[in-house]
Design an enzyme around this catalytic site. Sequence first.
Site, PDB file in Angstrom:
ATOM      1  CB  ILE A 191      -0.947   0.000   1.216  1.00  0.00           C
ATOM      2  CG1 ILE A 191      -1.999  -1.104   1.074  1.00  0.00           C
ATOM      3  CG2 ILE A 191      -1.634   1.356   1.384  1.00  0.00           C
ATOM      4  CD1 ILE A 191      -2.874  -1.295   2.290  1.00  0.00           C
TER       5      ILE A 191
ATOM      6  N   PRO B 179       4.092 -17.018  -9.093  1.00  0.00           N
ATOM      7  CG  PRO B 179       5.169 -17.638  -7.114  1.00  0.00           C
ATOM      8  CD  PRO B 179       4.820 -18.152  -8.471  1.00  0.00           C
ATOM      9  CB  THR B 180       7.258 -14.400 -11.944  1.00  0.00           C
ATOM     10  OG1 THR B 180       8.365 -14.676 -11.098  1.00  0.00           O
ATOM     11  CG2 THR B 180       7.661 -13.400 -13.003  1.00  0.00           C
ATOM     12  CD  GLN B 181       2.194 -17.264 -15.001  1.00  0.00           C
ATOM     13  OE1 GLN B 181       0.981 -17.197 -15.253  1.00  0.00           O
ATOM     14  NE2 GLN B 181       2.856 -18.415 -15.007  1.00  0.00           N
TER      15      GLN B 181
ATOM     16  CB  CYS C  78      32.205   4.996  15.334  1.00  0.00           C
ATOM     17  SG  CYS C  78      31.036   6.311  15.764  1.00  0.00           S
TER      18      CYS C  78
ATOM     19  CD  GLN D 279      32.486   7.241  21.255  1.00  0.00           C
ATOM     20  OE1 GLN D 279      31.558   6.703  21.885  1.00  0.00           O
ATOM     21  NE2 GLN D 279      32.260   8.116  20.290  1.00  0.00           N
TER      22      GLN D 279
ATOM     23  NE  ARG E  59      22.617  11.795  19.033  1.00  0.00           N
ATOM     24  CZ  ARG E  59      21.917  12.653  18.296  1.00  0.00           C
ATOM     25  NH1 ARG E  59      22.246  13.933  18.287  1.00  0.00           N
ATOM     26  NH2 ARG E  59      20.902  12.236  17.562  1.00  0.00           N
TER      27      ARG E  59
ATOM     28  CG  HIS F 158      31.252   5.222  10.559  1.00  0.00           C
ATOM     29  ND1 HIS F 158      30.911   4.003  11.095  1.00  0.00           N
ATOM     30  CD2 HIS F 158      30.799   6.164  11.422  1.00  0.00           C
ATOM     31  CE1 HIS F 158      30.251   4.204  12.243  1.00  0.00           C
ATOM     32  NE2 HIS F 158      30.189   5.494  12.452  1.00  0.00           N
TER      33      HIS F 158
ATOM     34  CD  GLU G 128      32.264   1.736   8.523  1.00  0.00           C
ATOM     35  OE1 GLU G 128      31.283   1.862   9.289  1.00  0.00           O
ATOM     36  OE2 GLU G 128      33.411   2.128   8.820  1.00  0.00           O
TER      37      GLU G 128
END
Length: 551
Positions: A148, A190-192, A381, A385, A462, A507, A509
């Site tokens: 929906i 299902p594809t149909q 990160c 800490q 933060r 970060h 990565e």
Amino acid sequence: MAKHIFVTGGVVSSLGKGLTSACIGMLLERRGLRVRLQKFDPYLNVDPGTMSPYQHGEVYVLDDGAETDLDLGHYERFTHAPLSRDCNYTSGKIYKTIIEKERRGEFLGRTVQVIPHVTDEIKAAIRKVADADADVVITEIGGTVGDIEGMPFLEAIRQFALDIGKHNCLYIHLTLIPFLKAAKEAKTKPTQHSVRELRAIGIQPDILICRTERELAKDEAEKIAQFCNVENRAVIEERDKEFSIYEVPLSLVNNKLDELIVEKLHLRAKSLEMDDWRQLLNRILHPAHEVTIAVVGKYIKHHDAYKSIYEALDHAGIALHTRVLVRKVEAEDVQREGAEKILGGVDGILVPGGFGDRGIGGKIESIRYARERQAPFFGICLGLQCAVIEFGRNVAGLEDANSTEMDRNCRHPVVCLLDEQYQVTDLGGTMRLGSYPCKLEEGSLAQRAYGKLEVSERHRHRYEFNNQYRQQFAAHGLKVTGTSPDGKLVEVVELENHPWFLAVQCHPEFKSKPIAAHPLFRGFVEAALARRDRKKTEAQRSREGAAVATN
């Protein structure tokens, strides 16, 4: 005018629309075309920044600070397309914009409706990325046909083809062909049904990409083509890959998807060159070495929570001809059963980012194990800490060392809130986000890995290392080797007299690619490989010594 490709999905979610869209973008780029990529997510959150990793997976951060869907990570890893906050829209972001316009009176008293106002806003979002430098814009529609919340997006892309001409648009539908073991046959129904849903709202797919566990038989492909009203050659098999997602582009090439797209959109493209990608795959399939890396985290049970971390480790392995075996470790297990039992035998330890205090004790114990056992350690990160907290408690003599995120009243707040965060009340989009420059100390581990003195990396946090403890920590051997250009924010810390112990507040990565491994991940895996080789050598000498003693 840019050409547009719209990628939709059917039957079930998590079929890999993001990966497929990224691979299509890569193939078109390699044919000399300038590509833009975009993702629409139907959920009502304004962005995924406040969503649980268990619900959504990782939050992927762009240079401009946008918190986006993890599929944008695929886009960046596979292509060179520039990405910005305009490349990821949610229903929440669309509706928020419309409501703000309504409150300002911009609709001049008219009734605000899904059609045309919501669909017009969606189409405006598509046009934002279709700049003069773009040859092809690929827009992925999240969710599945029939949802929906996704209907306004499907209606908008239906209208879009009418606005710019159907010859300038291509609809690609990704669907599932399930294989029923009991019946020993693949099912196309299902594809149909999925395509029927699309056609009912006025969208006729031009190409069907069929996810399948097994080879799609010719008669099955012909049946799908007939019932879904597409050409036989436009039914493309995308079989599950056994070893790596980086096999997908060549699979699509083998099925001539790039040729089909170029033909249907009448694109002027050069021939495809994939030799370097084949070499990359050869390294993945035939590694010369192997290492085991423990990733100690809070969200280990959900693979996508650390998606970019795992990919960056793979990229480092590719660069070093090494298979990286990831041992996913629940931080709470380390806390409960001990680091020796859980981490014994690994070649390196990585502690990634996260929020909250659950599992913090296990992360700290993992870092202590890496420090004391001289095992390569990489903190990212929250990992930085935790490294600071561990060092404060166990080396610097600050027994109550902690972060004010975990304990506001701790006696030694070695990690504290960023200054600009004290007045923040809203959670969404208010962290230190996006790319920031960092100055590195010459001769440091980080500087040697990067090969330069200033870098730029993405952030999402933060809290920061408390500057009041810099000198005290340095005196005990934990050095700050990277800071913001003004020297006020700590970005990198390293441990002296350790083979490889480095933690960053950023970060990294997010900037790693399969053909360009991030230098810190490469350095980390290289250190893990050296440790593994060293242990093998020591074990061999021990066996030889025992044999001599016996004789």
